[in-house]
Write a protein that holds these residues in place. Sequence first.
Motif: not given
Length: 194
Positions: A173-194
Motif C-alpha cells: 500500500r506504500y507503493v504507487s507507481l506510474t505506467d511510465e515508471q514501470a515501462a522504464k524499469a522493464v526497459q532497464t531490465a531488458m537492456m541489462a539482460m540482452f
Amino acid sequence: MSQVQQALSRDEILALLRAAKARSTRDWAMCLLAYRHGLRASEVCGLTFEDIDLKAGLITINRLKGSLRTGQPIYEHKGQPLFDERKALTSWLKQRPADGSNFLFVSQKGGRLDRSQFFRVFRVISESADIPPEKRHPHVLKHSLATHLVHGDVNLALVKQALGHRSISSTLRYVSLTDEQAAKAVQTAMMAMF
C-alpha cells in the motif's frame, strides 16, 4: 488524503526530532524509535526494559495487529546526531525516574505512558515543529519510514520486514507507481539482460 500522502518529508522529520529533543530526552527517544522502527503508538508505549538490550544493540518489538515480532539493531547514527538511537536511549535511561514500573517510557506521574498521552505529546511536538495539522498523529512516523524506504528503492521484502508486516500486501500500500515508471524499469531490465 491517503495515508501514504501523509508521510513527513526529510526536513519535517528533522524538524520533528529537533522539537522532540528540545522538549525532553524521553520525547526524542520515543519519536526516534517510532520513526526508525516503524512503531505504532501502542507499540512505543508497550516497550519494556527487557525489549531494549543496549549491550547487544538490539530492540525487540512486539508488533500489534497481527504483525510479526521482530528484533532490530539499535544504531549509532554517524551522520545526523538526531538519528543516534543509542544516544537517545542512553540519555533517556539516565533521566528516567525510578518509578518501579518495567515500561521504558513512563508518564510524568510515573507508570506506563498511555497511547493517548503519546498522541497528545506528539501533537504538541508537531505543532512546535510546524508540521501541517493533517500530519500531527504519531502513525505518520510509520508511514514516513515506509514511504522513505520505498522511495529510496529499498527491496520490498526488506521494507516488509522492517515494518514487521506479516504479508507483503500490507507493504504494497506504500507503493504507487506510474505506467511510465514501470515501462522504464522493464526497459532497464531488458537492456541489462540482452
